[in-house]
Design a protein around this motif. Structure first.
Motif, PDB file in Angstrom:
ATOM      1  N   THR A   1       0.843  -1.215   0.000  1.00 20.30           N
ATOM      2  CA  THR A   1       0.000   0.000   0.000  1.00 20.30           C
ATOM      3  C   THR A   1       0.874   1.260   0.000  1.00 20.30           C
ATOM      4  O   THR A   1       0.460   2.304  -0.466  1.00 20.30           O
ATOM      5  CB  THR A   1      -0.968   0.028   1.196  1.00 20.30           C
ATOM      6  N   ASN A   2       2.108   1.092   0.534  1.00 23.22           N
ATOM      7  CA  ASN A   2       3.034   2.229   0.495  1.00 23.22           C
ATOM      8  C   ASN A   2       3.294   2.670  -0.939  1.00 23.22           C
ATOM      9  O   ASN A   2       3.450   3.862  -1.225  1.00 23.22           O
ATOM     10  CB  ASN A   2       4.374   1.807   1.159  1.00 23.22           C
ATOM     11  N   VAL A   3       3.307   1.702  -1.859  1.00 26.50           N
ATOM     12  CA  VAL A   3       3.539   2.018  -3.281  1.00 26.50           C
ATOM     13  C   VAL A   3       2.372   2.837  -3.837  1.00 26.50           C
ATOM     14  O   VAL A   3       2.548   3.791  -4.596  1.00 26.50           O
ATOM     15  CB  VAL A   3       3.705   0.719  -4.096  1.00 26.50           C
ATOM     16  N   ILE A   4       1.176   2.498  -3.389  1.00 21.71           N
ATOM     17  CA  ILE A   4      -0.045   3.168  -3.901  1.00 21.71           C
ATOM     18  C   ILE A   4      -0.134   4.596  -3.346  1.00 21.71           C
ATOM     19  O   ILE A   4      -0.733   5.483  -3.950  1.00 21.71           O
ATOM     20  CB  ILE A   4      -1.284   2.327  -3.562  1.00 21.71           C
ATOM     21  N   GLY A   5       0.540   4.825  -2.187  1.00 18.94           N
ATOM     22  CA  GLY A   5       0.604   6.205  -1.696  1.00 18.94           C
ATOM     23  C   GLY A   5       0.399   6.362  -0.212  1.00 18.94           C
ATOM     24  O   GLY A   5       0.465   7.482   0.310  1.00 18.94           O
ATOM     25  N   LEU A   6       0.134   5.231   0.494  1.00 18.28           N
ATOM     26  CA  LEU A   6      -0.101   5.339   1.947  1.00 18.28           C
ATOM     27  C   LEU A   6       0.102   3.955   2.573  1.00 18.28           C
ATOM     28  O   LEU A   6      -0.623   3.015   2.245  1.00 18.28           O
ATOM     29  CB  LEU A   6      -1.523   5.838   2.203  1.00 18.28           C
ATOM     30  N   SER A   7       1.125   3.848   3.426  1.00 16.63           N
ATOM     31  CA  SER A   7       1.396   2.555   4.070  1.00 16.63           C
ATOM     32  C   SER A   7       0.411   2.360   5.215  1.00 16.63           C
ATOM     33  O   SER A   7       0.517   3.019   6.262  1.00 16.63           O
ATOM     34  CB  SER A   7       2.827   2.507   4.604  1.00 16.63           C
TER      35      SER A   7
END
Ligand SMILES: Nc1nc2c(ncn2[C@@H]2O[C@H](COP(=O)(O)OP(=O)(O)OP(=O)(O)O)[C@@H](O)[C@H]2O)c(=O)[nH]1
Length: 204
Positions: free
Chosen positions: A178-184
């Motif tokens: 989810t960090n890749v998508i913009g929010l870990s």
């Protein structure tokens, strides 16, 4: 009374991640000038931008009546071979980016800034960065052109949407997805915990 969760971002992907985790954020894009901060260090850059975005909104809220709220600001960049990239400037730039990235490994950094506003009028803040390694596949030039023509990569820091068509061209990840998508999301849980907030308190 549910504490307010303010997302200082226009990112539909960040909003979706929160909603899918049971948190309905109030979205207040900060309009923070991202060109105002430069740094050769990607984690320092995204942390500085994230706190800049969150602070704009926290200061606006602090002017109104004291309340309990948390404000979350984020910023994501892709670092690859020592170069830092945000969202592509144009379709041709996106094509160039992919022709460079394919077959390589990049590091997707997302800065997370949480500002907790307390009813007493005081506040406290936390800033953290998470990094996920992204192993890019080797799409052909024709595939790259088709992907860019879809428009999907143009709004994404890494020039791809992990949960979209871009998933076809990402071999694997090392770290939080989810960090890749913009929010870990696990980092958000940890940061809220450090502020004595249980993330489940935001579930309706
Ligand atoms: N859907 C999707 N979006 C991604 C992905 N990777 C990066 N992004 C988006 O790329 C954008 C990175 O730019 P940022 O400057 O961090 O944020 P922004 O979109 O400008 O929005 P603000 O938070 O208001 O500044 C964010 O909106 C991320 O959600 C991904 O894999 N999927």
């Amino acid at each position: 009374m549910l504490p307010r969760f303010i997302l200082a971002s226009q990112s539909p992907a960040r909003r979706r991640l929160l909603q899918q985790a049971g948190i309905e954020p109030e979205c207040m894009p900060s309009q923070f000038d991202e060109d105002s901060i430069q740094s050769p260090n990607p984690s320092h850059l995204v942390e500085s931008l994230a706190i800049g975005k969150a602070t704009v909104i926290a200061q606006k809220l602090a002017k109104s009546s004291p309340q309990s709220a948390v404000v979350l600001g984020c910023d994501s960049v892709l670092a690859i071979n020592g170069e830092i990239h945000g969202k592509p400037d144009s379709p041709s730039h996106a094509i160039e980016r992919w022709q460079y990235m394919r077959g390589r490994v990049g590091e997707l950094y997302t800065g997370h800034a949480l500002i907790q506003l307390l009813p007493t009028g005081s506040s406290r803040q936390l800033v953290r960065c998470a990094m996920t390694q992204v192993h890019f596949a080797q799409p052909t030039d024709r595939q790259i052109r088709a992907y860019v023509a879809s428009g999907e990569p143009l709004h994404c820091a890494g020039c791809f949407a992990l949960e979209g068509k871009g998933s076809l061209f990402i071999e694997r990840l090392q770290g939080c997805h989810t960090n890749v998508i913009g929010l870990s999301m696990p980092l958000l849980r940890q940061m809220l915990g450090e502020m004595d907030c249980d993330v489940t308190a935001f579930w309706r």
